[in-house]
Design a protein around this motif. Structure first.
Motif, PDB file in Angstrom:
ATOM      1  N   TYR A  58     -31.415   1.195  52.342  1.00 27.75           N
ATOM      2  CA  TYR A  58     -31.895   1.303  50.968  1.00 27.75           C
ATOM      3  C   TYR A  58     -30.884   0.694  50.005  1.00 27.75           C
ATOM      4  CZ  TYR A  58     -28.719   5.307  50.510  1.00 27.75           C
ATOM      5  OH  TYR A  58     -27.606   6.105  50.479  1.00 27.75           O
ATOM      6  N   GLY A  59     -31.359   0.400  48.803  1.00 27.59           N
ATOM      7  CA  GLY A  59     -30.504  -0.180  47.772  1.00 27.59           C
ATOM      8  C   GLY A  59     -31.350  -0.779  46.675  1.00 27.59           C
ATOM      9  N   GLU A  60     -30.705  -1.455  45.733  1.00 29.81           N
ATOM     10  CA  GLU A  60     -31.406  -2.099  44.629  1.00 29.81           C
ATOM     11  C   GLU A  60     -32.352  -3.181  45.133  1.00 29.81           C
ATOM     12  OE1 GLU A  60     -28.906  -2.851  40.758  1.00 29.81           O
ATOM     13  OE2 GLU A  60     -27.648  -3.280  42.499  1.00 29.81           O
ATOM     14  N   ARG A  61     -33.344  -3.499  44.323  1.00 30.29           N
ATOM     15  CA  ARG A  61     -34.190  -4.647  44.633  1.00 30.29           C
ATOM     16  C   ARG A  61     -33.355  -5.924  44.513  1.00 30.29           C
ATOM     17  NH1 ARG A  61     -39.282  -4.606  45.190  1.00 30.29           N
ATOM     18  NH2 ARG A  61     -39.537  -2.628  44.077  1.00 30.29           N
ATOM     19  N   GLY A  62     -33.522  -6.804  45.472  1.00 32.30           N
ATOM     20  CA  GLY A  62     -32.875  -8.111  45.386  1.00 32.30           C
ATOM     21  C   GLY A  62     -31.504  -8.216  46.016  1.00 32.30           C
ATOM     22  N   VAL A  63     -31.053  -7.180  46.752  1.00 25.21           N
ATOM     23  CA  VAL A  63     -29.717  -7.264  47.344  1.00 25.21           C
ATOM     24  C   VAL A  63     -29.728  -7.835  48.759  1.00 25.21           C
ATOM     25  CG1 VAL A  63     -28.697  -5.435  45.942  1.00 25.21           C
ATOM     26  CG2 VAL A  63     -29.810  -4.845  48.109  1.00 25.21           C
ATOM     27  N   GLY A  64     -30.913  -8.175  49.286  1.00 23.29           N
ATOM     28  CA  GLY A  64     -30.964  -8.838  50.589  1.00 23.29           C
ATOM     29  C   GLY A  64     -31.346  -7.958  51.758  1.00 23.29           C
ATOM     30  N   LYS A  65     -32.004  -6.827  51.490  1.00 23.71           N
ATOM     31  CA  LYS A  65     -32.384  -5.922  52.581  1.00 23.71           C
ATOM     32  C   LYS A  65     -33.362  -6.598  53.541  1.00 23.71           C
ATOM     33  CE  LYS A  65     -33.935  -2.831  49.703  1.00 23.71           C
ATOM     34  NZ  LYS A  65     -33.600  -3.567  48.469  1.00 23.71           N
ATOM     35  N   THR A  66     -34.358  -7.292  53.000  1.00 22.24           N
ATOM     36  CA  THR A  66     -35.362  -7.936  53.846  1.00 22.24           C
ATOM     37  C   THR A  66     -34.744  -9.072  54.660  1.00 22.24           C
ATOM     38  OG1 THR A  66     -37.172  -7.358  52.345  1.00 22.24           O
ATOM     39  CG2 THR A  66     -37.559  -9.182  53.855  1.00 22.24           C
ATOM     40  N   SER A  67     -33.829  -9.824  54.076  1.00 21.77           N
ATOM     41  CA  SER A  67     -33.154 -10.892  54.820  1.00 21.77           C
ATOM     42  C   SER A  67     -32.410 -10.325  56.016  1.00 21.77           C
ATOM     43  CB  SER A  67     -32.177 -11.645  53.912  1.00 21.77           C
ATOM     44  OG  SER A  67     -32.869 -12.406  52.939  1.00 21.77           O
ATOM     45  N   LEU A  68     -31.727  -9.205  55.817  1.00 22.70           N
ATOM     46  CA  LEU A  68     -31.020  -8.570  56.925  1.00 22.70           C
ATOM     47  C   LEU A  68     -32.006  -8.128  58.002  1.00 22.70           C
ATOM     48  CD1 LEU A  68     -28.597  -7.413  58.348  1.00 22.70           C
ATOM     49  CD2 LEU A  68     -28.670  -5.427  56.837  1.00 22.70           C
ATOM     50  N   ALA A  69     -33.111  -7.542  57.589  1.00 23.50           N
ATOM     51  CA  ALA A  69     -34.121  -7.111  58.558  1.00 23.50           C
ATOM     52  C   ALA A  69     -34.679  -8.302  59.342  1.00 23.50           C
ATOM     53  CB  ALA A  69     -35.249  -6.369  57.845  1.00 23.50           C
ATOM     54  N   ASN A  70     -34.850  -9.434  58.665  1.00 24.41           N
ATOM     55  CA  ASN A  70     -35.419 -10.618  59.317  1.00 24.41           C
ATOM     56  C   ASN A  70     -34.549 -11.169  60.434  1.00 24.41           C
ATOM     57  OD1 ASN A  70     -37.812 -10.774  57.868  1.00 24.41           O
ATOM     58  ND2 ASN A  70     -37.031 -12.200  56.358  1.00 24.41           N
ATOM     59  N   VAL A  71     -33.230 -11.090  60.263  1.00 27.41           N
ATOM     60  CA  VAL A  71     -32.334 -11.719  61.247  1.00 27.41           C
ATOM     61  C   VAL A  71     -31.716 -10.702  62.200  1.00 27.41           C
ATOM     62  CG1 VAL A  71     -31.808 -13.582  59.635  1.00 27.41           C
ATOM     63  CG2 VAL A  71     -30.292 -11.596  59.743  1.00 27.41           C
ATOM     64  N   LEU A  72     -32.119  -9.441  62.075  1.00 22.21           N
ATOM     65  CA  LEU A  72     -31.490  -8.384  62.851  1.00 22.21           C
ATOM     66  C   LEU A  72     -31.521  -8.648  64.350  1.00 22.21           C
ATOM     67  CD1 LEU A  72     -30.109  -5.662  62.707  1.00 22.21           C
ATOM     68  CD2 LEU A  72     -32.358  -4.584  62.720  1.00 22.21           C
ATOM     69  N   SER A  73     -32.663  -9.094  64.870  1.00 20.13           N
ATOM     70  CA  SER A  73     -32.794  -9.279  66.321  1.00 20.13           C
ATOM     71  C   SER A  73     -31.833 -10.334  66.853  1.00 20.13           C
ATOM     72  CB  SER A  73     -34.232  -9.649  66.685  1.00 20.13           C
ATOM     73  OG  SER A  73     -34.616 -10.850  66.062  1.00 20.13           O
ATOM     74  N   SER A  74     -31.379 -11.250  65.984  1.00 21.64           N
ATOM     75  CA  SER A  74     -30.475 -12.305  66.450  1.00 21.64           C
ATOM     76  C   SER A  74     -29.093 -11.751  66.803  1.00 21.64           C
ATOM     77  CB  SER A  74     -30.335 -13.394  65.382  1.00 21.64           C
ATOM     78  OG  SER A  74     -29.658 -12.899  64.234  1.00 21.64           O
ATOM     79  N   PHE A  75     -28.774 -10.544  66.321  1.00 26.03           N
ATOM     80  CA  PHE A  75     -27.491  -9.938  66.638  1.00 26.03           C
ATOM     81  C   PHE A  75     -27.541  -9.133  67.933  1.00 26.03           C
ATOM     82  CE2 PHE A  75     -27.412 -10.472  62.010  1.00 26.03           C
ATOM     83  CZ  PHE A  75     -26.205 -11.129  61.852  1.00 26.03           C
ATOM     84  N   LEU A  76     -28.702  -9.087  68.577  1.00 27.06           N
ATOM     85  CA  LEU A  76     -28.876  -8.314  69.796  1.00 27.06           C
ATOM     86  C   LEU A  76     -29.130  -9.238  70.973  1.00 27.06           C
ATOM     87  CD1 LEU A  76     -31.270  -5.669  68.239  1.00 27.06           C
ATOM     88  CD2 LEU A  76     -28.830  -5.377  68.642  1.00 27.06           C
ATOM     89  N   SER A  77     -28.564  -8.922  72.102  1.00 26.20           N
ATOM     90  CA  SER A  77     -28.720  -9.755  73.295  1.00 26.20           C
ATOM     91  C   SER A  77     -29.666  -9.089  74.270  1.00 26.20           C
ATOM     92  CB  SER A  77     -27.353  -9.975  73.958  1.00 26.20           C
ATOM     93  OG  SER A  77     -27.489 -10.470  75.253  1.00 26.20           O
ATOM     94  N   ASP A  78     -30.765  -9.780  74.606  1.00 28.16           N
ATOM     95  CA  ASP A  78     -31.694  -9.249  75.606  1.00 28.16           C
ATOM     96  C   ASP A  78     -30.970  -8.975  76.923  1.00 28.16           C
ATOM     97  OD1 ASP A  78     -33.544  -9.698  73.673  1.00 28.16           O
ATOM     98  OD2 ASP A  78     -34.747 -11.141  74.791  1.00 28.16           O
ATOM     99  N   HIS A  79     -30.077  -9.892  77.295  1.00 23.97           N
ATOM    100  CA  HIS A  79     -29.382  -9.767  78.579  1.00 23.97           C
ATOM    101  C   HIS A  79     -28.471  -8.539  78.584  1.00 23.97           C
ATOM    102  CE1 HIS A  79     -27.321 -10.934  82.246  1.00 23.97           C
ATOM    103  NE2 HIS A  79     -26.167 -10.805  81.609  1.00 23.97           N
ATOM    104  N   ARG A  80     -27.740  -8.344  77.482  1.00 23.64           N
ATOM    105  CA  ARG A  80     -26.814  -7.207  77.422  1.00 23.64           C
ATOM    106  C   ARG A  80     -27.564  -5.885  77.428  1.00 23.64           C
ATOM    107  NH1 ARG A  80     -25.078  -4.155  73.445  1.00 23.64           N
ATOM    108  NH2 ARG A  80     -25.989  -5.471  71.822  1.00 23.64           N
ATOM    109  N   ILE A  81     -28.681  -5.851  76.711  1.00 26.73           N
ATOM    110  CA  ILE A  81     -29.461  -4.617  76.619  1.00 26.73           C
ATOM    111  C   ILE A  81     -30.245  -4.366  77.900  1.00 26.73           C
ATOM    112  CG2 ILE A  81     -31.395  -3.559  75.376  1.00 26.73           C
ATOM    113  CD1 ILE A  81     -30.297  -4.918  72.863  1.00 26.73           C
ATOM    114  N   GLY A  82     -30.617  -5.446  78.598  1.00 24.22           N
ATOM    115  CA  GLY A  82     -31.355  -5.298  79.852  1.00 24.22           C
ATOM    116  C   GLY A  82     -32.854  -5.232  79.675  1.00 24.22           C
ATOM    117  N   ARG A  83     -33.315  -5.291  78.441  1.00 22.23           N
ATOM    118  CA  ARG A  83     -34.748  -5.293  78.159  1.00 22.23           C
ATOM    119  C   ARG A  83     -35.026  -6.265  77.034  1.00 22.23           C
ATOM    120  NH1 ARG A  83     -35.811   0.591  76.487  1.00 22.23           N
ATOM    121  NH2 ARG A  83     -33.587   0.534  76.077  1.00 22.23           N
TER     122      ARG A  83
END
Length: 415
Positions: A58-83
């Motif tokens: 949460y936070g003010e409108r316009g601080v980039g919350k949606t941008s962070l949500a959009n790229v979140l999966s790129s910080f996770l590795s399918d191989h490391r997680i195993g799924r």
């Protein structure tokens, strides 16, 4: 018609690419263009790594919350997680209820995923056959928190679902309460899924009633405005993507003007880059930032420009409304953007080069909080202890840009 000069065409193409790199009107969806926010990224990844934990961003409108949500999966590795990681993001609107939001989630899942299993083949010659289910079929006809839990459970044998519910604040209180019940149920049963609720709010209380009941399951992540260093990296990374660079003073100036809001970092970065490109230069200078200020004002949302004009209009030529509003934009404020009348006094005196005491502009502050001037500010607290802030966070940098363009202040006033 003569052939296009290939040199001019290269600069023109670079100008077009700048509009793909700096995107003031839409959230970032390319991980390579995302900058900063390492603290918030770590917090969310920590939540994902803990079974039974979920998050509210949460936070003010316009601080980039949606941008962070959009790229979140790129910080996770399918191989490391195993799924396989499934990270659909859906937007809520005021017409949504508990059922419609969850049907959006499972419909979005269907864009990337099918559930396959072996089932007996009917008729001769018998045997087994592969059968596919679309995820939205798992919810059934009646969508309740338990129906959602059972449907998600069927996804988790081969995938790690990270379900992002954006603009959560647009849902009514009953619907939000249903999500709180769902999060608690998923946490209590240790279902390997992460639900991330994203919304505009100053505090968790504004998003979820009775949040204490899910406090153990819901990690609260407040997203503040970006730091000067983070804004600087937005500009530097974007220019690097274009094969460009900038004078140190140019990026520092954009960072100050942006007031921590990525929208203005992208808006000013775009026009500064194009100013350099129009001069067939790969180096952004401080003069290009001057050009960017003018273009940013012209290119700002019509609603922002209209609200500003409505707030400062007056038949009296020597009125103080524009000066007081600019002083509000320059006032020392809390992390949540609140300032007191006494915080306006110093910048107002610097702008006008005259000493003003609070009674001289108290009525201006009151009018900015009333329909006759927007309202452009909102007021909280009690008499003599009132606190003010801009209703729309995007208005504050716009007011500052107007002040620079009108000659009321210079960039040095922002130091």
């Amino acid at each position: 018609m003569g052939a296009v000069d290939p040199i001019d065409r290269r600069w023109f193409d670079l100008s077009l690419k700048a509009g793909q790199v700096f995107t003031p009107t839409s959230p970032i969806d390319e991980p390579s263009l995302f900058a900063g926010r390492l603290t918030e990224v770590r917090q969310i990844v920590d939540v994902i790594n803990q079974k039974g934990q979920h998050a509210v961003l949460y936070g003010e409108r316009g601080v980039g919350k949606t941008s962070l949500a959009n790229v979140l999966s790129s910080f996770l590795s399918d191989h490391r997680i195993g799924r396989r990681v499934l990270a659909p993001r859906v937007n809520c609107d005021s017409r949504d209820d508990f059922e419609t939001v969850w049907r959006k989630v499972f419909t979005r899942l269907a864009d990337d995923y099918r559930i396959s299993y072996e089932a007996p083949r009917i008729g001769f010659p018998g045997g087994m056959q592969a059968v596919e289910h679309r995820p939205e079929e798992l919810l059934g006809e009646v969508v309740t928190p338990d129906a959602v839990r059972r449907a998600i459970l069927q996804l988790t044998s081969t995938t790690l679902p990270i379900l992002i519910i954006d603009e959560f604040d647009r849902l009514n209180q009953d619907t939000r309460r249903g999500f709180a019940d769902t999060v608690k149920m998923l946490s209590d049963d240790a279902v390997p899924v992460t639900v991330i609720l994203v919304g505009v709010a100053d505090t968790i209380d504004q998003l979820i009633d009775e949040h204490q009941s899910v406090e153990r399951a819901l990690v609260q992540i407040r997203m503040p405005r970006m730091s000067l260093a983070e804004i600087d990296s937005v500009i530097t990374n974007g220019l690097s993507e274009l094969g460009m660079s900038a004078e140190p003073g140019a990026t520092a100036r954009i960072a100050r003007l942006s007031q921590g809001l990525p929208h203005y970092a992208h808006l000013l970065g775009l026009h500064a880059a194009r100013g350099a490109i129009d001069s067939q230069s790969l180096l952004v200078s401080t003069s290009n930032v001057d050009f960017a200020i003018d273009q940013a004002i012209r290119g700002s949302q019509l609603s922002i420009r209209s609200d500003y004009e409505f707030a400062v209009r007056s038949p009296k030529r020597d009125n103080l409304f524009a000066d007081v509003l600019l002083a509000c934009a320059l006032a020392d404020a809390t992390e949540l953007g609140h300032f007191a009348a006494q915080d306006v006094r110093r910048p107002l005196s610097e702008i006008t080069r005259r000493r003003y005491e609070i009674p001289s502009f108290a009525q201006h502050l009151n009018e900015f909080c009333e329909p006759k001037r927007g309202p452009i500010l909102e007021k909280s607290g009690i008499k003599r202890l009132y606190r003010y802030r801009f209703r729309n966070p995007l208005m504050q940098p716009f007011v500052i840009l107007q002040g620079i363009q009108n000659g009321r202040i210079t960039s040095e006033n922002l130091a």
